[in-house]
Structure formats: C-alpha cells, structure tokens
Design an enzyme around this catalytic site. Structure first.
Site, PDB file in Angstrom:
ATOM      1  N   CYS A   1       7.148   9.721  -9.194  1.00 58.97           N
ATOM      2  CA  CYS A   1       5.948  10.382  -9.748  1.00 58.97           C
ATOM      3  C   CYS A   1       6.033  11.902  -9.725  1.00 58.97           C
ATOM      4  O   CYS A   1       5.684  12.573 -10.700  1.00 58.97           O
ATOM      5  CB  CYS A   1       4.702   9.919  -9.005  1.00 58.97           C
ATOM      6  SG  CYS A   1       4.902   9.814  -7.229  1.00 58.97           S
TER       7      CYS A   1
ATOM      8  N   HIS B   1      -1.036  14.378  -7.863  1.00 58.76           N
ATOM      9  CA  HIS B   1      -0.051  15.232  -7.195  1.00 58.76           C
ATOM     10  C   HIS B   1      -0.122  16.633  -7.817  1.00 58.76           C
ATOM     11  O   HIS B   1      -0.216  16.768  -9.050  1.00 58.76           O
ATOM     12  CB  HIS B   1       1.366  14.700  -7.414  1.00 58.76           C
ATOM     13  CG  HIS B   1       1.702  13.458  -6.627  1.00 58.76           C
ATOM     14  ND1 HIS B   1       0.847  12.879  -5.718  1.00 58.76           N
ATOM     15  CD2 HIS B   1       2.833  12.699  -6.619  1.00 58.76           C
ATOM     16  CE1 HIS B   1       1.439  11.813  -5.179  1.00 58.76           C
ATOM     17  NE2 HIS B   1       2.643  11.679  -5.718  1.00 58.76           N
TER      18      HIS B   1
HETATM   19  C1  2RA Z   1       4.861   9.336  -2.963  1.00 59.19           C
HETATM   20  N1  2RA Z   1       6.425   9.895  -4.697  1.00 59.19           N
HETATM   21  O1  2RA Z   1       4.005  10.096  -3.424  1.00 59.19           O
HETATM   22  C2  2RA Z   1       6.007   8.884  -3.792  1.00 59.19           C
HETATM   23  C3  2RA Z   1       5.662   7.623  -4.488  1.00 59.19           C
HETATM   24  N2  2RA Z   1       6.688   7.164  -5.357  1.00 59.19           N
HETATM   25  O2  2RA Z   1       4.844   8.892  -1.826  1.00 59.19           O
END
Ligand code: 2RA
Length: 327
Positions: free
Chosen positions: A128, A235
């Site tokens: 991600c 994110h």
């Molecule tokens: C996380 N990137 O945010 C990882 C999930 N694939 O933990």
C-alpha cells in the site's frame, strides 16, 4: 463476462475488494468467495444477493474461474496462486508472496499498465505505501528523471488488518495492545513489519525494492523510514525527491493536476493539503505541500495521502482486473 473469485473474502481488504467491484460495476458472470475453514459458511452480500463463503481448497479453481483476487496472506498465495494459474485463472495477488518474483509483474495501473501483458497467470499488487508513492512520482520521473527518493511514512493501523484497528480502538481506553509491539494510541511506532539485519524494517525494504521494479529503475537511489501512527484509515507520506533536471514548481503542479489517479490539494494559504480524514473512502491519491528543497540542486518536497485499503490494496487490484478484461 468473467467468472471472478475473491480469496480472503472475509478480511478487511477482501470485503473492500467486493465493495469496489460492486461500486465500479465490474462485469461478473459468476462470483465465488473463498476463505479459510474458520470463515467458511459465512454469508456475504454482493449486489443484493447473498453468497456463502467456501473453504479454499486445491480443487476450488476447477470451475473455470477467470480472475481471482487474492488477499489471504503470503502463505495462502504461495500455496494456491500457482494452482489457480495452472487452471487458466489469472491471480491478482495482494500479498507480498510474488511481488519481487522476476516472472511476476508488479502493477499500478496509472504507472506501468503495460506490464500486465507478460503475466504468466499471477500479477502482484504492490504494498500500500508503495502504490500511492509511485502514482505521484511516475509523471515527474517521466519529465525530470528522478535521481534519489527519501520516503518517510505515517501509516494507518488498518494497514495491519483488523487486529491493528482493534489495538487503536482499545488503546484509547487504556487496554494493552495485542497486535503492535507498543501502545499505538497517543503514540507513533517507527516499526512496521520485522527488522532485517541491516536495521531496516521489511516494510522499508518493500518500498525501496517495489519502487524500483514498478518504475523500471533498478538502480534508483531510494531510502525509507516507515512509521505507524494512530490513524484508522489512510497512509500519509513525506516524499523528498531529487531530480536530474531542473523544474518549475508551477509546472510540477500542472503535471500532477493532469495525471491519472491524482488529486492535487495544494493551497496552503487556505489550509488546504491532503489528510487521511479526507482520503478515507476515496480511490485517488492526494498530493500537496509541494515546495522546493533547496538543500540540493533540483529537490522537491511533497506530501502524499491515500486510503490504504482502497488505492493501497482493493482499488488497485480491481483496476488491474479492469485492465485484464479491457484487452
Ligand atoms: C502496513 N503496508 O501498513 C502494510 C500493509 N501491507 O502495515
């Protein structure tokens, strides 16, 4: 119309894959939902019809399934993706199992859609935090050629699945964490996935290696620090980029504004910049806080936010499926 399966249908990403397939009206002849024995028998609704989740087995793909979206963890993907591919199914795999395999394309549709052509039955969906970064970086690389990238991430708890989500929800009430190594409520944890011998975490290594593979820049200089923050969804990333060629800030904004999958949110005078609370529930990558980094010749700072369960996982996988059927 294709026969479609979702493997890991009861998980956070699996359920979102179903939402996104429904929202985008993805054409489906027959739909199959698979999960582990523990979740078999559960009922899930899709387009006003109820489906029973089946246990994933070696013969699950003997029904002429054309496309399978996998989000059931790396060990399930390692065991079942090749079985599915051997039966003529194309697997779009959200785990880390196949991402760096030379025989497997790693695809972000806005960045390297052409790579789906050389798939041999498995296409990997990137991590991600990598997906949202490369969506923002690719159009700038095309114009100014990137020399070096420094990533610093602020990643939501949902990236760690339902148990990460629970840790934050419980943590604000003082309940001890079960998923994370430390309390995540009112804290930040500079530790995502496991530590490697060189002191990097696996999440950081994923960002470095996957960026190089997706952008077809195997020698690109990239470094990363990945951090978990007390945010449920979305994110955020501070990205510092150094280019080979000089650029004009207004040109950079124009390029980003006109690039696929990006929403430019960059009006600091009006306090407008991307934030997870606005990116949640959306499929685009939000970019803002654009400014020159004068500590190097041609440096740029940017702030990039996206919904990690959507563009960082489910939406990207469904977009790959859309590319497959558009051929
Ligand atoms: C996380 N990137 O945010 C990882 C999930 N694939 O933990």
């Amino acid at each position: 119309m294709p026969k479609v399966a979702v493997v890991g249908a009861t998980g956070m990403v699996g359920r979102m894959m179903l939402n996104v397939l429904e929202e985008r009206n993805f054409p489906i002849d027959e739909l199959y939902l698979f999960a582990s024995a523990k979740s078999a028998g559960l009922e899930i609704e899709f387009k006003n019809k109820k489906y029973i989740v089946e246990e994933l087995k070696e013969d699950s793909f003997d029904r002429g399934i054309d496309i399978a979206l996998f989000s059931a963890g790396a060990s399930t993907s390692l065991k079942f993706a090749k079985i599915a591919a051997s039966k003529g199914c194309v697997v779009i795999d959200n785990s880390s199992a196949w991402r760096m395999d030379e025989e497997v394309p790693l695809v972000v549709p806005e960045v390297n859609p052409e790579d789906i052509k050389w798939n041999k039955g498995i296409i990997a969906n990137p991590n991600c935090s990598t997906i949202q970064a490369v969506v923002a970086l690719k159009p700038l690389d095309l114009k100014y050629k990137i020399k070096r990238i420094v990533y610093s991430t602020y990643q939501a708890v949902s990236g760690a699945g339902q148990s990460g989500y629970e840790d934050l929800k419980n943590g604000v009430q003082g309940i001890a964490p079960k998923k994370f190594q430390h309390p995540i409520a009112f804290n930040v944890i500079p530790h995502i996935d496991v530590f490697m011998e060189d002191g990097y975490t696996k999440e950081e290594i994923k960002m470095i290696n996957e960026t190089r593979k997706i952008m077809h820049r195997p020698d690109l200089k990239v470094t990363a620090t990945t951090v978990r923050v007390p945010v449920y969804h979305g994110h955020s990333e501070s990205i510092n980029v150094e280019f080979e060629k000089d650029f004009k800030l207004h040109e950079v904004k124009e390029i980003l504004r006109n690039s696929p999958g990006i929403i430019l949110m960059d009006d600091p005078n009006n306090n407008i910049y991307p934030m997870p609370i606005y990116a949640e529930g959306k499929n685009e990558v939000f970019v803002g806080r654009l400014r020159r980094d004068d500590s190097v010749d041609f440096g740029l700072n940017m702030w990039v936010v996206a919904d990690n369960i959507r563009k960082g996982a489910a939406t990207n996988a469904v977009q790959i499926a859309e590319l497959l059927i558009s051929k």
